[in-house]
Design a protein around this motif. Structure first.
Motif, PDB file in Angstrom:
ATOM      1  N   ARG A 117      15.790   2.247  21.208  1.00 27.98           N
ATOM      2  CA  ARG A 117      14.423   2.449  20.693  1.00 27.98           C
ATOM      3  C   ARG A 117      13.416   1.627  21.495  1.00 27.98           C
ATOM      4  N   PRO A 123       9.994   5.809  18.188  1.00 30.33           N
ATOM      5  CA  PRO A 123      11.146   6.236  17.396  1.00 30.33           C
ATOM      6  C   PRO A 123      11.914   7.356  18.098  1.00 30.33           C
ATOM      7  N   LEU A 148      14.499   3.467  12.999  1.00 26.74           N
ATOM      8  CA  LEU A 148      14.499   3.619  14.462  1.00 26.74           C
ATOM      9  C   LEU A 148      14.303   5.061  14.910  1.00 26.74           C
TER      10      LEU A 148
END
Length: 297
Positions: A117, A123, A148
């Motif tokens: 990430r 994301p 994430l």
């Protein structure tokens, strides 16, 4: 599907049977290998996902590269992980993927998704054709790390997809059903027959899109759900009482209008959310035990 985003359109990849024959390989049952047969099916999946051409997508399990190829037509960067060294060698030798595709060796159950990430800078968007034997474990891990991720588009055996999308009261409803409902907006995009894969699996597959919600969940929700569904034949109260004080559970049941003889599969996701909020203030009666005998995902 809109026209390809990039001018350097790679040629269609060979089919899996041909690639395996060229390199003297066979699908590995131990890794649950069932490869997409046709580029056209991969293009349908990418189109149905309806995701804009973000900078990066991550493929979990590149296999023989047919979905990877389709992703490279749509996205500016594709990071594709594969565990099988022999398949990685095939992809590198055949060289039908453009330079915007990065092939990496990695076990998708053990990837450092937080580091990925940070590398990507946003994301993560995931794609993958997931082997049946690890689908549930991978999803549970992704749900634990849900902050994430932006979205995931996965191929599952149909049975797994039905569990994810099940409603309370049904035989398929369980821990992953609750987490999927609480953490994502989920929908089935399409079914794929066994003939779309080589070798064909015994059952149909389903493509499911998960869009992750940006919501805070109580820290104890994962533990509560594992305990709740650890022994499906037992009443929910009895399962929970192996970890939390029984009187606290009874009080929460009264406040939420739950019958004391209710079973885990009859309770909706939002009720589990409220149960987790109420029980997290109580000290567990089994300190330090995170998993219960008979627990499953």
């Amino acid at each position: 599907m809109p026209g390809p985003v990039f001018p350097d359109i790679p040629s269609k990849p060979p089919g899996p049977a041909e690639l395996l024959r060229r390199h003297g390989l066979r699908p590995r049952k131990s890794l649950g290998q069932h490869f997409l047969r046709r580029p056209e099916a991969a293009l349908r999946i990418v189109e149905a996902a309806a995701l804009p051409p973000h900078e990066t997508v991550v493929e979990l399990g590149a296999g023989l590269g047919i979905l990877t190829w389709a992703l490279s037509l749509r996205f500016r960067r594709v990071i594709a992980y594969e565990l099988d060294e022999k398949l990685l060698s095939v992809l590198r030798k055949e060289n039908f993927l453009p330079s915007r595709v990065e092939i990496r060796r990695g076990d998708i159950l053990r990837l450092d998704y937080a580091a990925l990430r940070r590398e990507v800078g946003r994301p993560l968007i995931l794609f993958g054709n997931l082997p049946y034997y690890l689908s549930s474990r991978l999803l549970y891990r992704l749900y634990e790390l849900h902050e994430l991720f932006e979205a995931a588009v996965f191929m599952f055996q149909r049975e797994v997809a039905e569990r994810l999308l099940a409603s309370p009261g049904g035989k398929n409803y369980g821990l992953l059903s609750v987490l999927t409902s609480l953490l994502t907006e989920a929908r089935r995009l399409m079914l794929l027959s066994p003939g779309e894969f080589y070798p064909p699996p015994e059952v149909a597959s389903a493509v499911v899109k998960l869009v992750f919600r940006r919501e805070f969940l109580p820290e104890g929700i994962f533990r509560l759900l594992k305990v709740a569904f650890s022994r499906r034949r037992k009443k929910l109260l009895r399962n929970l009482a192996t970890v939390w004080p029984e009187e606290a559970i009874r009080e929460a049941f009264r406040d939420l209008g739950l019958a004391e003889n209710i079973r885990a599969e009859a309770v909706g996701p939002e009720v589990y959310l409220e149960l987790a909020r109420r029980l997290e203030v109580h000290e567990p009666v089994q300190k330090g035990k995170k998993d219960l005998p008979g627990g499953s995902i």
